[in-house]
Design an enzyme around this catalytic site. Structure first.
Site, PDB file in Angstrom:
ATOM      1  N   GLU A 126       0.884  -1.179   0.000  1.00 16.47           N
ATOM      2  CA  GLU A 126       0.000   0.000   0.000  1.00 16.47           C
ATOM      3  C   GLU A 126       0.911   1.215   0.000  1.00 16.47           C
ATOM      4  OE1 GLU A 126      -3.279   0.132  -0.043  1.00 16.47           O
ATOM      5  OE2 GLU A 126      -3.922  -1.878   0.527  1.00 16.47           O
TER       6      GLU A 126
ATOM      7  N   CYS B 238      -2.331   9.294   2.311  1.00 17.15           N
ATOM      8  CA  CYS B 238      -1.978   8.677   1.026  1.00 17.15           C
ATOM      9  C   CYS B 238      -3.001   9.081  -0.028  1.00 17.15           C
ATOM     10  CB  CYS B 238      -1.891   7.170   1.156  1.00 17.15           C
ATOM     11  SG  CYS B 238      -3.337   6.447   1.922  1.00 17.15           S
TER      12      CYS B 238
HETATM   13  P1  NAD Z   1       8.114   5.233   4.688  1.00 23.21           P
HETATM   14  O1  NAD Z   1       8.189   4.459   3.415  1.00 23.21           O
HETATM   15  O2  NAD Z   1       9.208   6.149   5.022  1.00 23.21           O
HETATM   16  O3  NAD Z   1       8.001   4.191   5.920  1.00 23.21           O
HETATM   17  C1  NAD Z   1       6.930   3.284   6.038  1.00 23.21           C
HETATM   18  C2  NAD Z   1       7.364   2.101   6.883  1.00 23.21           C
HETATM   19  O4  NAD Z   1       8.271   1.300   6.138  1.00 23.21           O
HETATM   20  C3  NAD Z   1       8.096   2.457   8.176  1.00 23.21           C
HETATM   21  O5  NAD Z   1       7.663   1.592   9.185  1.00 23.21           O
HETATM   22  C4  NAD Z   1       9.551   2.229   7.815  1.00 23.21           C
HETATM   23  O6  NAD Z   1      10.358   1.940   8.926  1.00 23.21           O
HETATM   24  C5  NAD Z   1       9.442   1.030   6.906  1.00 23.21           C
HETATM   25  N1  NAD Z   1      10.512   0.856   5.915  1.00 23.21           N
HETATM   26  C6  NAD Z   1      11.097   1.795   5.143  1.00 23.21           C
HETATM   27  N2  NAD Z   1      11.965   1.225   4.290  1.00 23.21           N
HETATM   28  C7  NAD Z   1      11.925  -0.100   4.518  1.00 23.21           C
HETATM   29  C8  NAD Z   1      12.604  -1.227   3.964  1.00 23.21           C
HETATM   30  N3  NAD Z   1      13.493  -1.089   2.987  1.00 23.21           N
HETATM   31  N4  NAD Z   1      12.303  -2.464   4.442  1.00 23.21           N
HETATM   32  C9  NAD Z   1      11.400  -2.629   5.418  1.00 23.21           C
HETATM   33  N5  NAD Z   1      10.735  -1.599   5.997  1.00 23.21           N
HETATM   34  C10 NAD Z   1      10.992  -0.355   5.553  1.00 23.21           C
HETATM   35  O7  NAD Z   1       6.704   5.993   4.659  1.00 23.21           O
HETATM   36  P2  NAD Z   1       6.146   7.127   5.663  1.00 23.21           P
HETATM   37  O8  NAD Z   1       6.875   8.401   5.420  1.00 23.21           O
HETATM   38  O9  NAD Z   1       6.055   6.598   7.050  1.00 23.21           O
HETATM   39  O10 NAD Z   1       4.637   7.273   5.147  1.00 23.21           O
HETATM   40  C11 NAD Z   1       4.244   8.071   4.099  1.00 23.21           C
HETATM   41  C12 NAD Z   1       4.066   7.267   2.834  1.00 23.21           C
HETATM   42  O11 NAD Z   1       3.167   6.185   3.038  1.00 23.21           O
HETATM   43  C13 NAD Z   1       3.451   8.080   1.712  1.00 23.21           C
HETATM   44  O12 NAD Z   1       4.088   7.751   0.510  1.00 23.21           O
HETATM   45  C14 NAD Z   1       1.997   7.620   1.709  1.00 23.21           C
HETATM   46  O13 NAD Z   1       1.332   7.812   0.483  1.00 23.21           O
HETATM   47  C15 NAD Z   1       2.161   6.183   2.031  1.00 23.21           C
HETATM   48  N6  NAD Z   1       0.929   5.600   2.576  1.00 23.21           N
HETATM   49  C16 NAD Z   1       0.208   4.765   1.763  1.00 23.21           C
HETATM   50  C17 NAD Z   1      -0.987   4.242   2.210  1.00 23.21           C
HETATM   51  C18 NAD Z   1      -1.812   3.336   1.338  1.00 23.21           C
HETATM   52  O14 NAD Z   1      -2.706   2.697   1.861  1.00 23.21           O
HETATM   53  N7  NAD Z   1      -1.568   3.275   0.035  1.00 23.21           N
HETATM   54  C19 NAD Z   1      -1.441   4.546   3.507  1.00 23.21           C
HETATM   55  C20 NAD Z   1      -0.673   5.383   4.310  1.00 23.21           C
HETATM   56  C21 NAD Z   1       0.522   5.903   3.823  1.00 23.21           C
END
Ligand code: NAD
Length: 500
Positions: A260, A294
């Site tokens: 997501e 998002c």
């Molecule tokens: P982010 O990608 O920085 O982090 C999200 C999560 O992933 C965190 O828990 C982080 O520690 C983990 N993570 C990051 N890189 C990783 C890796 N290589 N391996 C494993 N885990 C990893 O995102 P954010 O800044 O916390 O959130 C914002 C983003 O999330 C925006 O792009 C938003 O659109 C998206 N989002 C999408 C949805 C959806 O349902 N499509 C919902 C909420 C947020």
């Protein structure tokens, strides 16, 4: 701007966790922080590699008992979780405001969404239906059965620090799975509070204790879930950058992933639209949660005949937006998650202007984590408009013919949420048709954000293709077995094959 002190915020967080009954694992290595002041509240101890591996092992062990627990009995655990969430709605919302900076009504709304998905999952626990299928052979029964999958690793983002976990966990638990949760490193306190409520529910119904485990930390902790073959499904919510790393790694070990990821959501405003209604929806879509959903509205594709008037009204509405302390009931725009996010917004605006954009209003930094939401009119959809900047920037593009609006709409790498404002039913239907919006969510006369839990949630293209929450999204959390039962007493081979 009058803001609470960091000490006051830390005290609020501690008091909320106390009321929930959760202990804070204080230590060093991970900071609990509040975007309200941009400062650290207190230090926490992240999960070590050994602790993370042990949590996965314990969840895998608990799964062996949980998978044979009848699904409606599993539903009872989620029912109790829902009751506890209702009882502690204010407390969890308090933590969400402290740690994610959401205004109070949105923080309460996030917990309401958690309660709603629990209620949905309880009903679902009696509806995990398989099909019976007409067999081509006499005296044979063909059917499909859905079985629990295993350990689900939930990796979540900061912006829905608790609801995304509940979408996954309430459904996974009734499906008979165990869950290991790695929340965003930016929102560990919300996770500690939510996870503790589930621990309480587990104890109350006497479910296996390790059917849910919380691990804290950053990307490295997430990577351990990603790489561990005992994790059957990795459900990861976050940026497209994260999904690009996670998807292939999980696939390399033939695990399942549910991604997501980021959106670049647009609303089309047609000349026939109810512009008063559209205006309110656009403001909420673009500015709600300070542009950090998002599904936030990032592109407004508006008919040339109504564009000037609409943008003027929009700019007036933006001018009156109360920005500041999210605990103040009058505030509509709280902080961005960090100073880095406000920097990213400033850089995106510079780029937009360099690419020919006209800044209509906003973009000023009012404090390290507070910005005025911005509107930028763009002559085309290149460069920065095609990217998701996680901040309140609304790009305005104009169109003349309806087909042009749909083409512009779909011409971005992401495919999460979309909407059209129109009173022309033909246009509305064309927007929803197979050659209309290419997003996972397509709406009419309502904005791009604020989905209900009853539908499946997720998007296409760089949004990752996953579906969570309602409808039949539960199937991602189970494995399907096709069963052929021969009660004919003779062996008949399919496709008329003769052998022996
Ligand atoms: P982010 O990608 O920085 O982090 C999200 C999560 O992933 C965190 O828990 C982080 O520690 C983990 N993570 C990051 N890189 C990783 C890796 N290589 N391996 C494993 N885990 C990893 O995102 P954010 O800044 O916390 O959130 C914002 C983003 O999330 C925006 O792009 C938003 O659109 C998206 N989002 C999408 C949805 C959806 O349902 N499509 C919902 C909420 C947020």
């Amino acid at each position: 701007m009058k803001l609470p002190t960091t000490d006051a915020l830390a005290a609020r967080a501690r008091a909320a966790l106390d009321r929930i009954g959760a202990a804070v694992p204080e230590g060093t290595g991970l900071a609990a922080r509040s975007p309200i002041t941009g400062e650290d509240l207190f230090g926490l101890r992240p999960s070590s590699p050994a602790e993370t591996a042990a949590a996965i092992g314990a969840a895998a062990e608990a799964f062996t008992a949980w998978r044979t627990t009848p699904a409606p009995v599993r539903g009872n655990l989620v029912r109790v979780l829902g009751e506890l969430l209702r009882a502690h709605q204010d407390d969890l919302a308090e933590l969400i405001t402290v740690e994610a900076g959401k205004i109070r009504s949105e923080a309460l709304g996030e917990v309401q969404e958690m309660i709603d998905i629990c209620e949905f999952a309880v009903g679902l626990s009696r509806q995990l239906y398989g099909r019976t299928i007409a067999s081509e052979r006499p005296g044979h029964r063909l059917a499909e059965t859905w079985h629990p999958l295993g350990v689900v690793g939930v990796i979540s983002a900061f912006n829905f620090p608790a609801a995304v976990w509940s979408w996954n966990t309430a459904v996974a638990l009734v499906c008979g799975d165990a869950v290991v949760w790695k929340p965003s490193e930016l929102t560990p306190l919300v996770a500690i509070g939510a996870s503790h409520l589930l621990d309480r529910a587990i104890a109350e119904v006497d479910a296996p204790r390790d059917v849910h485990r919380l691990v804290l930390g950053g990307r490295d902790v997430g990577e351990r879930l990603v790489d561990d073959p005992r994790v059957a499904l990795v459900s990861a919510t976050g940026s497209t950058r994260m999904g690009r790393a996670v998807g292939p790694r999980v696939a390399a070990r033939f695990g399942r992933s549910l991604l997501e990821l980021g959106g670049n959501n647009a609303s089309v405003v047609a000349p026939s639209a109810d512009l008063d209604l559209a205006l309110r929806a656009v403001v909420f879509g673009a500015v709600g949660t300070a542009g950090q959903r998002c599904t936030t509205l990032r592109r407004l594709i508006i008919h040339r005949d109504v564009a000037d008037e609409f943008v003027t009204r929009l700019a007036n509405a933006y001018a009156g937006l109360p920005i500041g302390d999210p605990f103040d009931d009058r505030t509509l725009v709280g902080p961005l998650i960090s100073g880095t996010a406000t920097d990213a917004m400033a850089q995106a605006l510079d780029k937009a202007v360099a690419e020919g954009g006209e800044l209509v209003c906003g973009g000023e930094r009012l404090a390290p984590t507070y910005v005025r939401p911005a509107i930028v009119r763009m002559p085309h959809q290149n460069g920065i408009v095609r990217e998701e900047t996680f901040a309140p920037i609304l790009y305005v593009l104009t169109y003349d013919a309806f087909g042009e609006a749909v083409a512009l709409h779909n011409d971005v790498p992401q495919g999460l949420s979309s909407s059209i404002f129109t009173r022309d039913q033909g246009e509305a239907e064309r927007f929803l048709a197979s050659d209309g919006s290419d997003c996972g969510i397509a709406n009419v006369n309502i904005g791009t954000s604020g989905a209900e839990i009853g539908g499946a949630f997720g998007g296409e293209k760089e949004t990752g293709g996953g579906r969570e929450s309602g409808s039949d999204a539960w199937r991602a959390y189970m494995r399907r077995a096709t069963n052929t039962v021969n009660y004919s007493g003779t062996l008949t081979l399919a496709q008329n094959v003769s052998f022996l």
